[in-house]
Scaffold this motif. Structure first.
Motif, PDB file in Angstrom:
ATOM      1  N   MET B   1     -96.657 -36.245  13.252  1.00 40.70           N
ATOM      2  CA  MET B   1     -96.893 -35.434  12.033  1.00 40.70           C
ATOM      3  C   MET B   1     -98.228 -34.688  12.118  1.00 40.70           C
ATOM      4  O   MET B   1     -98.324 -33.501  11.826  1.00 40.70           O
ATOM      5  N   SER B   2     -99.284 -35.425  12.608  1.00 43.41           N
ATOM      6  CA  SER B   2    -100.591 -34.757  12.647  1.00 43.41           C
ATOM      7  C   SER B   2    -100.582 -33.657  13.711  1.00 43.41           C
ATOM      8  O   SER B   2    -101.223 -32.626  13.553  1.00 43.41           O
ATOM      9  N   GLY B   3     -99.799 -33.850  14.777  1.00 44.13           N
ATOM     10  CA  GLY B   3     -99.643 -32.811  15.789  1.00 44.13           C
ATOM     11  C   GLY B   3     -99.004 -31.567  15.188  1.00 44.13           C
ATOM     12  O   GLY B   3     -99.449 -30.443  15.436  1.00 44.13           O
ATOM     13  N   ASP B   4     -97.963 -31.796  14.370  1.00 44.86           N
ATOM     14  CA  ASP B   4     -97.286 -30.692  13.681  1.00 44.86           C
ATOM     15  C   ASP B   4     -98.274 -29.891  12.834  1.00 44.86           C
ATOM     16  O   ASP B   4     -98.269 -28.672  12.831  1.00 44.86           O
ATOM     17  N   LYS B   5     -99.110 -30.611  12.107  1.00 43.87           N
ATOM     18  CA  LYS B   5    -100.039 -29.946  11.197  1.00 43.87           C
ATOM     19  C   LYS B   5    -101.027 -29.087  12.000  1.00 43.87           C
ATOM     20  O   LYS B   5    -101.303 -27.943  11.641  1.00 43.87           O
ATOM     21  N   ASP B   6    -101.527 -29.657  13.102  1.00 39.21           N
ATOM     22  CA  ASP B   6    -102.431 -28.897  13.974  1.00 39.21           C
ATOM     23  C   ASP B   6    -101.760 -27.616  14.433  1.00 39.21           C
ATOM     24  O   ASP B   6    -102.345 -26.544  14.452  1.00 39.21           O
ATOM     25  N   HIS B   7    -100.489 -27.788  14.811  1.00 37.70           N
ATOM     26  CA  HIS B   7     -99.749 -26.639  15.319  1.00 37.70           C
ATOM     27  C   HIS B   7     -99.666 -25.536  14.253  1.00 37.70           C
ATOM     28  O   HIS B   7     -99.880 -24.364  14.535  1.00 37.70           O
ATOM     29  N   ILE B   8     -99.377 -25.958  13.013  1.00 41.45           N
ATOM     30  CA  ILE B   8     -99.256 -24.971  11.943  1.00 41.45           C
ATOM     31  C   ILE B   8    -100.594 -24.271  11.695  1.00 41.45           C
ATOM     32  O   ILE B   8    -100.675 -23.067  11.590  1.00 41.45           O
ATOM     33  N   ILE B   9    -101.661 -25.077  11.672  1.00 34.13           N
ATOM     34  CA  ILE B   9    -102.977 -24.485  11.427  1.00 34.13           C
ATOM     35  C   ILE B   9    -103.341 -23.510  12.534  1.00 34.13           C
ATOM     36  O   ILE B   9    -103.824 -22.421  12.293  1.00 34.13           O
ATOM     37  N   LYS B  10    -103.051 -23.912  13.758  1.00 34.09           N
ATOM     38  CA  LYS B  10    -103.366 -23.050  14.893  1.00 34.09           C
ATOM     39  C   LYS B  10    -102.608 -21.723  14.780  1.00 34.09           C
ATOM     40  O   LYS B  10    -103.166 -20.655  14.964  1.00 34.09           O
ATOM     41  N   SER B  11    -101.317 -21.806  14.456  1.00 30.79           N
ATOM     42  CA  SER B  11    -100.558 -20.562  14.418  1.00 30.79           C
ATOM     43  C   SER B  11    -101.004 -19.709  13.236  1.00 30.79           C
ATOM     44  O   SER B  11    -100.967 -18.490  13.301  1.00 30.79           O
ATOM     45  N   TYR B  12    -101.487 -20.357  12.165  1.00 28.11           N
ATOM     46  CA  TYR B  12    -102.027 -19.588  11.045  1.00 28.11           C
ATOM     47  C   TYR B  12    -103.260 -18.807  11.500  1.00 28.11           C
ATOM     48  O   TYR B  12    -103.378 -17.606  11.258  1.00 28.11           O
ATOM     49  N   ASP B  13    -104.169 -19.511  12.189  1.00 28.92           N
ATOM     50  CA  ASP B  13    -105.379 -18.835  12.667  1.00 28.92           C
ATOM     51  C   ASP B  13    -105.063 -17.716  13.653  1.00 28.92           C
ATOM     52  O   ASP B  13    -105.660 -16.645  13.592  1.00 28.92           O
ATOM     53  N   SER B  14    -104.119 -17.976  14.547  1.00 28.58           N
ATOM     54  CA  SER B  14    -103.829 -16.934  15.529  1.00 28.58           C
ATOM     55  C   SER B  14    -103.086 -15.769  14.870  1.00 28.58           C
ATOM     56  O   SER B  14    -103.289 -14.613  15.246  1.00 28.58           O
ATOM     57  N   GLU B  15    -102.272 -16.068  13.852  1.00 32.17           N
ATOM     58  CA  GLU B  15    -101.617 -14.991  13.090  1.00 32.17           C
ATOM     59  C   GLU B  15    -102.666 -14.134  12.374  1.00 32.17           C
ATOM     60  O   GLU B  15    -102.565 -12.908  12.340  1.00 32.17           O
ATOM     61  N   LEU B  16    -103.666 -14.804  11.809  1.00 34.99           N
ATOM     62  CA  LEU B  16    -104.718 -14.082  11.092  1.00 34.99           C
ATOM     63  C   LEU B  16    -105.516 -13.202  12.051  1.00 34.99           C
ATOM     64  O   LEU B  16    -105.850 -12.054  11.734  1.00 34.99           O
ATOM     65  N   ALA B  17    -105.807 -13.731  13.235  1.00 36.76           N
ATOM     66  CA  ALA B  17    -106.552 -12.953  14.233  1.00 36.76           C
ATOM     67  C   ALA B  17    -105.732 -11.725  14.662  1.00 36.76           C
ATOM     68  O   ALA B  17    -106.257 -10.618  14.792  1.00 36.76           O
ATOM     69  N   ARG B  18    -104.437 -11.930  14.849  1.00 33.10           N
ATOM     70  CA  ARG B  18    -103.562 -10.826  15.248  1.00 33.10           C
ATOM     71  C   ARG B  18    -103.530  -9.767  14.142  1.00 33.10           C
ATOM     72  O   ARG B  18    -103.595  -8.564  14.406  1.00 33.10           O
ATOM     73  N   LEU B  19    -103.457 -10.237  12.906  1.00 36.46           N
ATOM     74  CA  LEU B  19    -103.419  -9.339  11.748  1.00 36.46           C
ATOM     75  C   LEU B  19    -104.697  -8.496  11.673  1.00 36.46           C
ATOM     76  O   LEU B  19    -104.645  -7.277  11.464  1.00 36.46           O
ATOM     77  N   THR B  20    -105.841  -9.155  11.852  1.00 35.99           N
ATOM     78  CA  THR B  20    -107.113  -8.424  11.843  1.00 35.99           C
ATOM     79  C   THR B  20    -107.108  -7.346  12.924  1.00 35.99           C
ATOM     80  O   THR B  20    -107.500  -6.201  12.673  1.00 35.99           O
ATOM     81  N   GLY B  21    -106.643  -7.703  14.104  1.00 35.89           N
ATOM     82  CA  GLY B  21    -106.570  -6.748  15.210  1.00 35.89           C
ATOM     83  C   GLY B  21    -105.688  -5.551  14.864  1.00 35.89           C
ATOM     84  O   GLY B  21    -106.053  -4.395  15.105  1.00 35.89           O
ATOM     85  N   GLU B  22    -104.542  -5.815  14.255  1.00 40.81           N
ATOM     86  CA  GLU B  22    -103.616  -4.753  13.859  1.00 40.81           C
ATOM     87  C   GLU B  22    -104.274  -3.810  12.860  1.00 40.81           C
ATOM     88  O   GLU B  22    -104.124  -2.585  12.935  1.00 40.81           O
ATOM     89  N   ILE B  23    -104.984  -4.396  11.896  1.00 40.82           N
ATOM     90  CA  ILE B  23    -105.610  -3.581  10.846  1.00 40.82           C
ATOM     91  C   ILE B  23    -106.714  -2.704  11.436  1.00 40.82           C
ATOM     92  O   ILE B  23    -106.834  -1.527  11.098  1.00 40.82           O
ATOM     93  N   VAL B  24    -107.505  -3.275  12.342  1.00 40.84           N
ATOM     94  CA  VAL B  24    -108.577  -2.491  12.964  1.00 40.84           C
ATOM     95  C   VAL B  24    -107.974  -1.337  13.774  1.00 40.84           C
ATOM     96  O   VAL B  24    -108.446  -0.194  13.693  1.00 40.84           O
ATOM     97  N   ARG B  25    -106.899  -1.597  14.499  1.00 37.97           N
ATOM     98  CA  ARG B  25    -106.252  -0.516  15.274  1.00 37.97           C
ATOM     99  C   ARG B  25    -105.704   0.566  14.349  1.00 37.97           C
ATOM    100  O   ARG B  25    -105.826   1.755  14.628  1.00 37.97           O
ATOM    101  N   MET B  26    -105.105   0.134  13.259  1.00 37.36           N
ATOM    102  CA  MET B  26    -104.598   1.092  12.278  1.00 37.36           C
ATOM    103  C   MET B  26    -105.749   1.952  11.736  1.00 37.36           C
ATOM    104  O   MET B  26    -105.616   3.166  11.557  1.00 37.36           O
ATOM    105  N   GLY B  27    -106.889   1.325  11.512  1.00 38.80           N
ATOM    106  CA  GLY B  27    -108.060   2.048  11.021  1.00 38.80           C
ATOM    107  C   GLY B  27    -108.564   3.061  12.041  1.00 38.80           C
ATOM    108  O   GLY B  27    -108.901   4.203  11.686  1.00 38.80           O
ATOM    109  N   GLU B  28    -108.572   2.663  13.315  1.00 34.54           N
ATOM    110  CA  GLU B  28    -109.014   3.587  14.371  1.00 34.54           C
ATOM    111  C   GLU B  28    -108.086   4.800  14.430  1.00 34.54           C
ATOM    112  O   GLU B  28    -108.526   5.936  14.621  1.00 34.54           O
ATOM    113  N   LEU B  29    -106.805   4.532  14.261  1.00 38.34           N
ATOM    114  CA  LEU B  29    -105.815   5.613  14.251  1.00 38.34           C
ATOM    115  C   LEU B  29    -106.116   6.596  13.114  1.00 38.34           C
ATOM    116  O   LEU B  29    -106.038   7.820  13.293  1.00 38.34           O
TER     117      LEU B  29
END
Lengths: 243, 243
Positions: B1-29
């Motif tokens: 269960m604790s492994g699952d939770k780590d996994h979810i948190i990790k994917s949340y953080d990596s999703e957020l990082a990806r989102l930030t990257g997308e927004i910055v690229r959109m801004g550059e455009l």
């Protein structure tokens, strides 16, 4: 367990209904702002204009609260496809209404310097544009409240009337400016005010598109010619002759 | 269960990082679009202007995708207070960038009728406004990428420079219009284009406010005088004298 689930679903539905009500009220407030902006222009009432400008903060505040409600709603239940459409529609429609409020406040803001200048003839033409825009916004709010895609489509289609009225008014302003340089400063304010009202119409069509997508699940065909015609090549002719 | 939770948190953080990257690229455009819009104006290149107008659809599309990603992110985990701020910032910053793209496309659109008219002297002044606006947007995107509240604050504070440059340019355009009625039509296009660029600066300050709130958790003090000064009472004087 099944009782719990019913409870969650019920609160989701009632939250959504409350959210729709909030958005419609916010929309009505933005139409009132537009009408008040035109009214203070007619009466040349600077203090009333300041009040209209100040009221815009209330609309901005509402939009922020609605965004927060949307997120709360998302947290209540991971939404399914149809629900997601409702949630997106709410977010986007609230943002469009916030923009409508901004444009109405801009109209009021420009009526302040105008009220200090000698009156110019074409001020009256702005009221007609505002009437058309206010009617569109009112109509699309009803379409949203009733989830009425056909009614939304009519608003979307009718925006061309406002666009044409705007283009006609724009041309009229240019002739006043060419006739007498003293008209130039007041008429540039009127140009911007007219443009703001034309943009309110565009946001009403955005809302119509969102209602359509929410109800039908497919985007409204975007083939209709949109926007103002004052940046079209034929307008270049007006600049050619010396007067 | 604790492994699952780590996994979810990790994917949340990596999703957020990806989102930030997308927004910055959109801004550059969107900044690239603004620069291209000024470039086609200088070169009087109608077809290139049409391309800039067409590119705006890509920015709109990106903004829609980002909204969907935000909702996916919300569904991944019911967010806590700090996360919620990230999610709101992403939604609002993407919406501001979409507006910046719209304004850049409007500048390009108006360069088409302008390119068909006899050249007018004050076209050059627009480039300076665009440089200021582009620099602000670039700077605030870096502040967003690095979660740098101080850098965001500097952008927010510096917007007054663009506002003053806009007001000066607006006054200059009025004098050209008063001098020769043949200047009126091209100068009204330039008025709208300048206003679009001034609005881009406002959206850069909106982004700065969102970065500040995201990082600090409190709103940026809104006491600074904002907006353009062309609708202030002192501008009424310009309309008074006959020329």
């Amino acid at each position: 367990m099944s009782g719990d689930k019913d409870h969650i679903i019920k609160s989701y539905d009632s939250e959504l209904a409350r959210l729709t009500g909030e958005i419609v009220r916010m929309g009505e407030l933005s139409v009132t702002q537009l009408e008040a902006a035109i009214d203070v222009l007619d009466r040349r009432d600077e203090r009333a204009a300041q009040r209209v400008v100040g009221n815009d903060d209330a609309i901005d505040q509402l939009e922020q609260e609605i965004s927060h409600d949307v997120v709360r709603l998302l947290a209540l239940r991971a939404p399914m496809a149809g629900d997601l459409r409702n949630v997106f529609a709410a977010l986007r429609i609230a943002a469009d209404i916030e923009r409508i409020g901004d444009y109405a406040a801009n109209v009021a803001k420009r009526s302040i310097p105008l009220s200090m200048m000698a009156p110019v003839a074409p001020v009256g033409g702005l009221g007609y544009l505002a009437e058309l825009a206010a009617a569109s916004v009112r109509e699309v709010l009803l379409a949203y409240r009733d989830r009425d895609a056909e009614r939304a489509y009519q608003v979307w289609k009718e925006d061309v009337v406002l666009d044409e009225a705007y283009t006609g008014y724009f041309r009229q302003l240019l002739t006043y400016m060419m006739e007498d340089p003293r008209n130039i400063t007041p008429c540039t304010h009127l140009l911007f005010m007219a443009k703001n009202i034309e943009r309110i119409g565009d946001h009403a069509t955005n809302i119509a598109e969102n209602v359509w997508f929410q109800v039908i699940g497919e985007p409204l065909n975007k083939q209709r010619s949109k926007g103002d015609f004052t940046s079209s090549p034929e307008m270049t002719k007006l600049g050619a002759p010396a007067m």
